[in-house]
Design an enzyme around this catalytic site. Structure first.
Site, PDB file in Angstrom:
ATOM      1  CG  ASP A   1      -1.794   1.244   1.307  1.00 38.92           C
ATOM      2  OD1 ASP A   1      -2.397   1.603   0.275  1.00 38.92           O
ATOM      3  OD2 ASP A   1      -1.874   1.883   2.373  1.00 38.92           O
ATOM      4  CB  SER A   2       0.118   4.819  -0.552  1.00 42.66           C
ATOM      5  OG  SER A   2      -0.952   4.942   0.365  1.00 42.66           O
TER       6      SER A   2
ATOM      7  CB  CYS B   1      -3.014   0.702  -2.564  1.00 45.70           C
ATOM      8  SG  CYS B   1      -3.044   2.460  -2.944  1.00 45.70           S
TER       9      CYS B   1
ATOM     10  CD  GLU C   1       0.215   6.891   6.107  1.00 47.41           C
ATOM     11  OE1 GLU C   1       1.387   6.943   6.505  1.00 47.41           O
ATOM     12  OE2 GLU C   1      -0.317   5.842   5.674  1.00 47.41           O
TER      13      GLU C   1
ATOM     14  CB  CYS D   1      -9.422   4.701   0.526  1.00 48.96           C
ATOM     15  SG  CYS D   1      -7.764   5.098   1.152  1.00 48.96           S
TER      16      CYS D   1
ATOM     17  CG  HIS E   1      -4.843   5.015   4.432  1.00 52.81           C
ATOM     18  ND1 HIS E   1      -4.302   4.537   3.263  1.00 52.81           N
ATOM     19  CD2 HIS E   1      -3.801   5.473   5.181  1.00 52.81           C
ATOM     20  CE1 HIS E   1      -2.982   4.717   3.295  1.00 52.81           C
ATOM     21  NE2 HIS E   1      -2.652   5.280   4.443  1.00 52.81           N
TER      22      HIS E   1
HETATM   23  N1  DGL Z   1      -4.757   3.298   0.874  1.00 46.23           N
HETATM   24  C1  DGL Z   1      -4.844   3.760  -0.443  1.00 46.23           C
HETATM   25  C2  DGL Z   1      -6.116   3.391  -1.160  1.00 46.23           C
HETATM   26  O1  DGL Z   1      -6.668   2.362  -0.858  1.00 46.23           O
HETATM   27  C3  DGL Z   1      -4.205   5.023  -0.880  1.00 46.23           C
HETATM   28  C4  DGL Z   1      -4.351   6.210  -0.070  1.00 46.23           C
HETATM   29  C5  DGL Z   1      -3.434   7.309  -0.542  1.00 46.23           C
HETATM   30  O2  DGL Z   1      -2.221   7.129  -0.469  1.00 46.23           O
HETATM   31  O3  DGL Z   1      -3.969   8.347  -0.967  1.00 46.23           O
HETATM   32  O4  DGL Z   1      -6.563   4.075  -2.020  1.00 46.23           O
END
Ligand code: DGL
Length: 258
Positions: free
Chosen positions: A10-11, A73, A152, A184, A186
């Protein structure tokens, strides 16, 4: 049988919500988690840049000998999944699907909310999925502005986080949504806050990560890639940021298992 690890990427911290489900579903499997961290958030970066970052991350996991990759992600999936599958074939690569289908099946009000990053929502994958399953259903898609930054920086339980969530969810509630899709990885870290904000509205929140873990199990079986029973599973964490970020990944992962 294959004792190599599963790679999850993931990011940043978000993919740990998928890591947790994969870990629970497959306690005998070793997992390498790569949270980029250095370039997070991805959500409003140009598509080509996200594709380059995703390629670099998947290459690092392939170098570590992973037998399967999970792009945990939505943003990287939307930007790069086809390129990655082509470049790393025959490596099985699982991506994130926006969970619009289960939401459209479950809705009684005929209105479905989708929260995701800007780049996921303007991508072909989301448009295709919404068109395919959303016929006759109103899909209210809103970017979770600021959500990734809150997660984050461990600010999930702050008044600022509540204000951000209220702002994003308000148009969905106004339109009568009874399903809200977390598009997402996150966002499940904000689940209790989102639940508080929608309390009294008869809304179900859909987190696709258990479905992604089921897909991983299916593919391991299909390609006969399960680890030998009885082996000790190794859990490791990588990042393109620094050692303190890598430690945060590890601690947040372990804490998420409860
Ligand atoms: N967790 C990521 C997603 O599912 C990316 C969030 C990001 O870095 O903007 O989209």
């Amino acid at each position: 049988m294959n004792n190599s690890p599963i790679g999850i990427y993931d990011s940043g911290l978000g993919g740990l919500t998928v890591w947790r489900e994969v870990r629970r579903a497959l306690p005998g499997e070793s997992i390498v988690y790569l949270g980029d961290g250095k370039h997070c958030p991805y959500g409003s970066r140009p598509r080509e840049e996200i594709a380059r970052l995703a390629d670099r991350a998947v290459a690092a996991l392939v170098d570590r000998g992973c037998k399967m990759i999970v792009v945990a992600c939505n943003t990287a999936t939307a930007a790069a999944i086809d390129l990655l599958r082509e470049k790393y074939a025959p490596m099985p690569i699982v991506g994130m699907e926006p969970a619009v289908k289960p939401a459209c099946i479950a809705t009684r009000s005929g209105v479905v909310g989708v929260l995701a990053t800007e780049r996921s929502l303007d991508g072909a994958l989301f448009r295709r999925t919404a068109a395919r399953y959303g016929e006759g259903i109103e899909v209210v898609a809103v970017p979770g502005t600021g959500f990734v930054e809150l997660v984050e920086s461990d600010r999930e339980s702050t008044p600022e986080a509540e204000a951000c969530v209220r702002r994003a969810v308000a148009p969905m509630l106004r339109a009568g949504a009874d399903q809200i899709v977390l598009g997402c990885t996150h966002y499940p870290f904000l689940l209790s806050l989102i639940e508080r904000v929608v309390a009294g509205h008869d809304v179900s929140i859909i987190d696709p990560s258990p479905a992604v873990a089921r897909r991983v199990v299916q593919l391991l079986d299909r390609f006969d890639l399960r680890a030998e029973p009885g082996r000790r599973a190794d859990l490791s964490f990588l990042t393109f940021a620094d050692e303190s970020y890598r430690l945060r990944l590890e601690q947040k992962a372990m804490a998420s298992l409860g």
